[in-house]
Design a protein around this motif. Structure first.
Motif: not given
Length: 441
Positions: A384-403, A378-381
């Motif tokens: 312009q490039e939602p898939e890149e944003v999704i991949n960034w969250y899942y590759s960044n442990q700190e940001q993923l933990a925040s979600v 939903e945040m990535a939507s």
């Protein structure tokens, strides 16, 4: 290792720890032996420096290093042994550091409180109920058109919403005062930039008109010399401009990310974004009421001072960055933004964190992977490039933990709402998305 514990007051504990001299001395000897293999010293072959010489030259420094590490390690061992949960770093007071004697020190620190979860059954929540109407969509599109519009000079009297170019001189008791004069200053009427009555006094004036405004500064004005002061402003209107909104065409649509489908697709995407904003605003207001109820139900929870201090620092740095501050600037932030500004909010946040942590344990909740994924998508939507944003969250442990933390909070809110008394309140879209404090005002 000998450990004794004392409760000094509330959450504060004093731990006296004794460590056998052999533990320190053996570690010092081991390090000196390792160092001797690589030390180059005049008069000795490489790796052949006698231990006596090593102790004379390096013993004190190595011992100091070992003492620090042993105190840190033994403190961790002691709190595990005594089943303690320290909140923040301990204050260490050495009692005996002499070579050949047992190491002894006192560690003073706070522990996390034992939180007893209160019964919150039946607390009240008011839920805003609204929908996005065609009129709401029209209003937002008009805002977009004005954002991309142009100011054009007009030969008529100024009205609210116009932009005027003015020159003025402010006087108090016949004398000009500092900051009360300007040349060729642009002012949008209705913006509220000036003191009460100033902008209203310009409404109805045309380019070339002059007027003297008799006004009074507010009692709460920041300048002590002007608080509640009666003043006069001699104002000259140089130009009057009106906003001409941008045309509703493909050029405008593209600026807001709609490249195909024309006005119909543009309105559809605007409406979808507004619906998403409405849902988020309603969820946030309901969540805030639940959090307020949690705090109210746990007034007597003790809060470690160390955690409050950490939260104050976090809030201070957050505000500093929000207002354009950059890391590394040579500023005394505590003087610029004193603790008092953040203490009350910090106490609430720490208490809420402690209670939520206990609630999560009691309810046996874990962040659901599907919800974490849906939240990120939903945040990535909005990009312009939602898939890149999704991949960034899942590759960044700190940001993923925040979600994951946010999802867990939402799950706690949902569980608590099951026992709440929810009253729905019909309102407009604008009322629903307005911040709570603005709504109250």
């Amino acid at each position: 290792m000998q450990v004794s514990i004392e409760t000094t007051s509330g959450l504060e504990r004093r731990l006296t720890v004794g460590v056998p001299a052999a533990r320190v001395d053996s570690e010092v000897d081991e390090r000196l032996k390792k160092a001797a293999k690589n030390v180059k010293m005049p008069g000795f072959r490489p790796g052949k420096v006698p231990m006596k010489v090593m102790r004379q030259r390096f013993g004190a420094g190595v011992r100091q290093e070992v003492l620090g590490e042993v105190m840190s390690q033994s403190f961790q061992e002691a709190v595990v042994q005594e089943n303690l949960r320290p909140a923040g770093q301990p204050s260490i007071e050495p009692k005996s550091l002499d070579a050949g004697k047992d190491l002894e020190y006192i560690a003073t620190f706070e522990v996390f409180p034992e939180v007893e979860v209160a019964d919150m059954e039946g607390f009240a929540v008011e839920k805003p109920v609204a929908e996005v109407t065609d009129e709401d969509v029209d209003n937002i599109i008009e805002v977009f058109r004005k954002q991309q519009g142009e100011w054009q000079a007009v030969e008529r009297a100024a009205v609210e919403g116009d932009r005027v170019n003015i020159s003025y001189v402010g006087t108090k008791d016949g004398e000009a005062f500092e900051g009360g004069s300007a040349e060729d200053s642009e002012l949008e009427l209705g913006s509220g930039r000036m003191i009460p009555g100033f902008e209203d006094g310009i409404v109805g004036m045309q380019a070339g008109d002059e007027k003297t405004l008799e006004l009074t500064f507010p009692d709460e004005y920041h300048n002590e010399d002007l608080k509640g002061a009666a003043v006069e402003f001699k104002v000259t209107v140089n130009t009057v401009e009106e906003m001409v909104p941008a045309a509703l065409n493909e050029e405008l649509f593209e600026k807001y990310g709609v490249e195909e489908g024309g006005e119909e697709q543009f309105r559809k995407e605007v409406a979808e974004n507004m619906a998403r904003e409405l849902k988020n605003a309603v969820d946030a207001k309901v969540k805030q009421q639940v959090m307020d109820a949690v705090i109210a139900a746990h007034e007597n929870v003790d809060i470690p001072r160390a955690l409050i201090a950490q939260e104050v620092d976090a809030l201070r740095n957050q505000m500093f960055q929000q207002f354009g501050g950059a890391a590394g600037q040579d500023l005394d932030l505590k003087s610029l933004l004193p603790d008092d500004m953040f203490t009350e909010n910090a106490e609430k946040r720490v208490k809420l964190g402690l209670v939520l942590s206990e609630l999560i344990k009691k309810l046996e909740l874990k962040a659901e992977a599907e919800r974490v994924r849906a939240t990120i998508e939903e945040m990535a939507s909005t990009y312009q490039e939602p898939e890149e944003v999704i991949n960034w969250y899942y590759s960044n442990q700190e940001q993923l933990a925040s979600v994951e933390s946010k999802v867990l909070e939402d799950q706690v809110v949902e569980k608590l709402l099951e026992g709440a008394k929810i009253a729905e309140k019909a309102c407009s879209y604008q009322e629903a998305i307005a911040p709570a404090e603005q709504e109250d005002a």
